[in-house]
Write a protein that holds these residues in place. Sequence first.
Motif, PDB file in Angstrom:
ATOM      1  N   LEU A  43       0.794  -1.098   0.001  1.00  0.00           N
ATOM      2  CA  LEU A  43       0.059  -0.152   0.010  1.00  0.00           C
ATOM      3  C   LEU A  43       0.906   1.216   0.069  1.00  0.00           C
ATOM      4  N   GLY A  44       2.074   1.273   0.749  1.00  0.00           N
ATOM      5  CA  GLY A  44       2.843   2.374   0.810  1.00  0.00           C
ATOM      6  C   GLY A  44       3.588   2.450  -0.299  1.00  0.00           C
ATOM      7  N   MET A  45       4.068   1.542  -1.102  1.00  0.00           N
ATOM      8  CA  MET A  45       4.745   1.479  -2.255  1.00  0.00           C
ATOM      9  C   MET A  45       3.653   2.208  -3.336  1.00  0.00           C
ATOM     10  N   PHE A  46       2.438   1.731  -3.478  1.00  0.00           N
ATOM     11  CA  PHE A  46       1.511   2.175  -4.268  1.00  0.00           C
ATOM     12  C   PHE A  46       1.296   3.788  -4.095  1.00  0.00           C
ATOM     13  N   TYR A  47       1.054   4.155  -2.911  1.00  0.00           N
ATOM     14  CA  TYR A  47       0.853   5.430  -2.455  1.00  0.00           C
ATOM     15  C   TYR A  47       2.146   6.475  -2.725  1.00  0.00           C
ATOM     16  N   ARG A  48       3.456   6.107  -2.698  1.00  0.00           N
ATOM     17  CA  ARG A  48       4.367   6.948  -2.990  1.00  0.00           C
ATOM     18  C   ARG A  48       4.790   7.009  -4.533  1.00  0.00           C
ATOM     19  N   VAL A  49       4.334   5.793  -5.036  1.00  0.00           N
ATOM     20  CA  VAL A  49       4.977   5.742  -6.568  1.00  0.00           C
ATOM     21  C   VAL A  49       3.798   6.326  -7.433  1.00  0.00           C
ATOM     22  N   LEU A  50       2.588   5.898  -7.044  1.00  0.00           N
ATOM     23  CA  LEU A  50       1.639   6.344  -8.194  1.00  0.00           C
ATOM     24  C   LEU A  50       0.964   7.450  -7.583  1.00  0.00           C
ATOM     25  N   GLY A  51       0.743   7.606  -6.369  1.00  0.00           N
ATOM     26  CA  GLY A  51       0.113   8.849  -5.522  1.00  0.00           C
ATOM     27  C   GLY A  51      -1.141   8.510  -5.110  1.00  0.00           C
ATOM     28  N   ARG A  52      -1.575   7.327  -5.356  1.00  0.00           N
ATOM     29  CA  ARG A  52      -2.821   7.068  -4.514  1.00  0.00           C
ATOM     30  C   ARG A  52      -2.642   5.296  -4.469  1.00  0.00           C
ATOM     31  N   ALA A  53      -3.512   4.771  -3.311  1.00  0.00           N
ATOM     32  CA  ALA A  53      -3.351   3.417  -3.115  1.00  0.00           C
ATOM     33  C   ALA A  53      -4.452   2.939  -2.513  1.00  0.00           C
ATOM     34  N   CYS A  54      -4.860   1.677  -2.732  1.00  0.00           N
ATOM     35  CA  CYS A  54      -6.310   0.933  -2.494  1.00  0.00           C
ATOM     36  C   CYS A  54      -6.425  -0.361  -1.841  1.00  0.00           C
ATOM     37  N   GLN A  55      -7.048  -0.419  -0.614  1.00  0.00           N
ATOM     38  CA  GLN A  55      -7.031  -1.627   0.250  1.00  0.00           C
ATOM     39  C   GLN A  55      -8.595  -2.171   0.217  1.00  0.00           C
ATOM     40  N   VAL A  56      -8.506  -3.217   0.100  1.00  0.00           N
ATOM     41  CA  VAL A  56      -9.976  -4.032  -0.190  1.00  0.00           C
ATOM     42  C   VAL A  56      -9.964  -4.952   1.258  1.00  0.00           C
ATOM     43  N   ASN A  57     -11.057  -4.900   2.132  1.00  0.00           N
ATOM     44  CA  ASN A  57     -11.002  -5.526   3.301  1.00  0.00           C
ATOM     45  C   ASN A  57     -12.259  -6.549   2.803  1.00  0.00           C
TER      46      ASN A  57
END
Length: 185
Positions: A43-57
Amino acid sequence: MELGVGWTLKPVGFEDEEDGQDAKKIVDNQFEKMDYHGTIMELGMFYRVLGRACQVNTYDLNGDFYFNKNEKVTGADSINPMTITDASLRKVMADRTGTEPYVQRVTGSVGNPGTVELEQDRVIYITNNPFAKYSTYGNSDLNNSVTDLRTLARFPHYRDALARLYSQMHRIVTIDSENSYNIIW
Protein backbone atom coordinates in the motif's frame (compact mmCIF):
# COMPACT_ATOMS: atom_id res chain seq x y z
CA MET A 1 1.13 2.83 12.22
CA GLU A 2 3.08 4.63 9.53
CA LEU A 3 2.26 3.80 5.94
CA GLY A 4 4.97 1.70 4.33
CA VAL A 5 7.03 1.52 7.52
CA GLY A 6 5.18 -0.70 9.97
CA TRP A 7 3.67 -0.42 13.41
CA THR A 8 4.21 -1.00 17.10
CA LEU A 9 1.30 -2.34 19.14
CA LYS A 10 0.97 -0.81 22.60
CA PRO A 11 -1.66 -2.47 24.82
CA VAL A 12 -3.72 0.22 26.56
CA GLY A 13 -6.69 -0.08 28.91
CA PHE A 14 -6.11 -3.61 30.19
CA GLU A 15 -6.44 -4.55 33.86
CA ASP A 16 -2.83 -5.68 34.07
CA GLU A 17 0.29 -5.93 31.93
CA GLU A 18 -0.13 -9.67 31.36
CA ASP A 19 -3.62 -9.28 29.81
CA GLY A 20 -2.25 -6.57 27.52
CA GLN A 21 0.63 -8.76 26.37
CA ASP A 22 -1.74 -11.69 25.73
CA ALA A 23 -3.97 -9.44 23.59
CA LYS A 24 -0.88 -8.15 21.75
CA LYS A 25 0.14 -11.75 20.94
CA ILE A 26 -3.32 -12.54 19.57
CA VAL A 27 -3.29 -9.47 17.31
CA ASP A 28 0.29 -10.14 16.18
CA ASN A 29 -0.64 -13.74 15.26
CA GLN A 30 -3.70 -12.53 13.34
CA PHE A 31 -1.62 -9.94 11.45
CA GLU A 32 0.95 -12.61 10.60
CA LYS A 33 -1.72 -14.97 9.23
CA MET A 34 -3.14 -12.12 7.15
CA ASP A 35 0.33 -10.98 5.98
CA TYR A 36 -0.76 -7.51 7.03
CA HIS A 37 2.82 -6.22 7.01
CA GLY A 38 3.11 -7.13 3.32
CA THR A 39 -0.20 -5.43 2.59
CA ILE A 40 0.86 -2.21 4.31
CA MET A 41 4.25 -2.22 2.54
CA GLU A 42 2.55 -2.69 -0.85
CA LEU A 43 0.00 0.00 0.00
CA GLY A 44 2.84 2.38 0.86
CA MET A 45 4.61 1.58 -2.41
CA PHE A 46 1.50 2.37 -4.48
CA TYR A 47 0.91 5.53 -2.43
CA ARG A 48 4.44 6.86 -2.93
CA VAL A 49 4.95 5.80 -6.56
CA LEU A 50 1.45 6.34 -8.02
CA GLY A 51 0.21 8.97 -5.59
CA ARG A 52 -2.78 6.79 -4.68
CA ALA A 53 -3.40 3.44 -3.03
CA CYS A 54 -6.31 1.07 -2.50
CA GLN A 55 -6.98 -1.54 0.18
CA VAL A 56 -9.90 -3.97 -0.01
CA ASN A 57 -11.14 -5.57 3.22
CA THR A 58 -12.87 -8.95 3.04
CA TYR A 59 -15.02 -10.17 5.93
CA ASP A 60 -16.55 -13.52 6.89
CA LEU A 61 -20.11 -14.00 8.12
CA ASN A 62 -19.05 -13.20 11.72
CA GLY A 63 -17.72 -9.79 10.65
CA ASP A 64 -14.08 -10.83 11.14
CA PHE A 65 -11.42 -10.54 8.46
CA TYR A 66 -11.62 -13.48 6.06
CA PHE A 67 -8.34 -14.94 4.88
CA ASN A 68 -7.57 -18.02 2.84
CA LYS A 69 -4.17 -18.74 1.26
CA ASN A 70 -5.66 -20.98 -1.45
CA GLU A 71 -8.02 -18.22 -2.59
CA LYS A 72 -5.22 -15.65 -2.26
CA VAL A 73 -7.31 -13.49 0.10
CA THR A 74 -5.62 -12.11 3.21
CA GLY A 75 -8.56 -10.18 4.67
CA ALA A 76 -6.99 -6.80 4.00
CA ASP A 77 -5.52 -6.79 0.50
CA SER A 78 -3.68 -4.01 -1.26
CA ILE A 79 -4.69 -3.81 -4.91
CA ASN A 80 -3.29 -1.76 -7.75
CA PRO A 81 -5.37 1.45 -7.69
CA MET A 82 -5.03 1.74 -11.47
CA THR A 83 -7.34 -1.30 -11.83
CA ILE A 84 -10.23 0.80 -10.46
CA THR A 85 -12.05 2.39 -13.40
CA ASP A 86 -11.89 6.18 -13.71
CA ALA A 87 -15.66 6.44 -14.16
CA SER A 88 -16.37 4.54 -10.94
CA LEU A 89 -13.78 6.61 -9.03
CA ARG A 90 -15.45 9.83 -10.09
CA LYS A 91 -18.89 8.47 -9.17
CA VAL A 92 -17.71 7.25 -5.75
CA MET A 93 -16.01 10.54 -4.91
CA ALA A 94 -19.17 12.46 -5.86
CA ASP A 95 -21.51 10.01 -4.07
CA ARG A 96 -22.80 11.26 -0.71
CA THR A 97 -24.95 8.19 0.01
CA GLY A 98 -22.15 5.62 0.20
CA THR A 99 -23.92 3.26 -2.18
CA GLU A 100 -21.97 3.77 -5.42
CA PRO A 101 -19.56 0.81 -5.86
CA TYR A 102 -15.93 0.91 -6.93
CA VAL A 103 -15.53 -1.03 -10.18
CA GLN A 104 -12.29 -2.97 -10.61
CA ARG A 105 -11.09 -4.29 -13.98
CA VAL A 106 -9.84 -7.87 -13.58
CA THR A 107 -8.51 -10.63 -15.78
CA GLY A 108 -10.16 -14.01 -15.21
CA SER A 109 -8.42 -17.35 -14.84
CA VAL A 110 -8.82 -18.04 -18.57
CA GLY A 111 -7.55 -14.60 -19.52
CA ASN A 112 -10.95 -13.06 -20.16
CA PRO A 113 -11.32 -9.49 -18.95
CA GLY A 114 -14.15 -8.58 -16.61
CA THR A 115 -15.15 -6.30 -13.77
CA VAL A 116 -15.82 -6.70 -10.05
CA GLU A 117 -17.94 -4.30 -8.01
CA LEU A 118 -16.64 -3.46 -4.53
CA GLU A 119 -18.85 -1.80 -1.91
CA GLN A 120 -17.53 1.47 -0.48
CA ASP A 121 -17.44 0.14 3.08
CA ARG A 122 -14.91 -2.54 2.01
CA VAL A 123 -12.52 -0.17 0.23
CA ILE A 124 -9.97 2.25 1.63
CA TYR A 125 -8.88 4.52 -1.23
CA ILE A 126 -6.28 7.15 -0.34
CA THR A 127 -4.47 9.74 -2.42
CA ASN A 128 -1.30 11.70 -1.84
CA ASN A 129 -3.11 14.99 -2.35
CA PRO A 130 -2.70 17.70 0.30
CA PHE A 131 -5.45 19.86 -1.21
CA ALA A 132 -8.38 17.44 -1.35
CA LYS A 133 -9.20 14.54 0.96
CA TYR A 134 -11.69 12.95 -1.47
CA SER A 135 -9.70 13.12 -4.68
CA THR A 136 -9.43 10.62 -7.51
CA TYR A 137 -5.74 11.26 -8.13
CA GLY A 138 -2.75 12.17 -6.03
CA ASN A 139 0.81 13.32 -6.58
CA SER A 140 3.59 10.80 -6.94
CA ASP A 141 6.67 11.40 -4.84
CA LEU A 142 8.65 10.71 -8.02
CA ASN A 143 7.09 13.60 -9.99
CA ASN A 144 9.99 15.95 -9.32
CA SER A 145 12.59 13.49 -10.54
CA VAL A 146 10.88 12.20 -13.72
CA THR A 147 12.42 14.91 -15.92
CA ASP A 148 15.86 14.26 -14.47
CA LEU A 149 15.49 10.50 -14.94
CA ARG A 150 14.52 10.99 -18.59
CA THR A 151 17.52 13.29 -19.08
CA LEU A 152 19.79 10.74 -17.44
CA ALA A 153 18.46 7.98 -19.71
CA ARG A 154 19.22 10.06 -22.82
CA PHE A 155 22.51 11.61 -21.65
CA PRO A 156 24.38 9.23 -19.30
CA HIS A 157 27.32 11.64 -19.02
CA TYR A 158 25.15 13.81 -16.70
CA ARG A 159 25.09 11.00 -14.13
CA ASP A 160 27.71 12.51 -11.81
CA ALA A 161 26.15 15.98 -11.87
CA LEU A 162 22.68 14.60 -11.08
CA ALA A 163 24.03 12.34 -8.33
CA ARG A 164 25.75 15.32 -6.70
CA LEU A 165 22.59 17.42 -6.99
CA TYR A 166 20.35 14.75 -5.42
CA SER A 167 22.79 13.93 -2.64
CA GLN A 168 22.69 17.60 -1.56
CA MET A 169 18.90 17.93 -1.84
CA HIS A 170 17.59 14.95 0.13
CA ARG A 171 17.36 14.84 3.90
CA ILE A 172 17.04 11.91 6.26
CA VAL A 173 14.25 12.06 8.84
CA THR A 174 14.31 9.65 11.78
CA ILE A 175 11.30 9.37 14.08
CA ASP A 176 11.73 7.75 17.49
CA SER A 177 8.21 6.69 18.50
CA GLU A 178 9.27 5.72 22.01
CA ASN A 179 10.55 9.16 23.07
CA SER A 180 8.92 11.90 20.94
CA TYR A 181 10.84 12.57 17.75
CA ASN A 182 14.33 13.36 16.52
CA ILE A 183 14.93 14.94 13.13
CA ILE A 184 18.35 14.58 11.54
CA TRP A 185 19.14 17.08 8.79
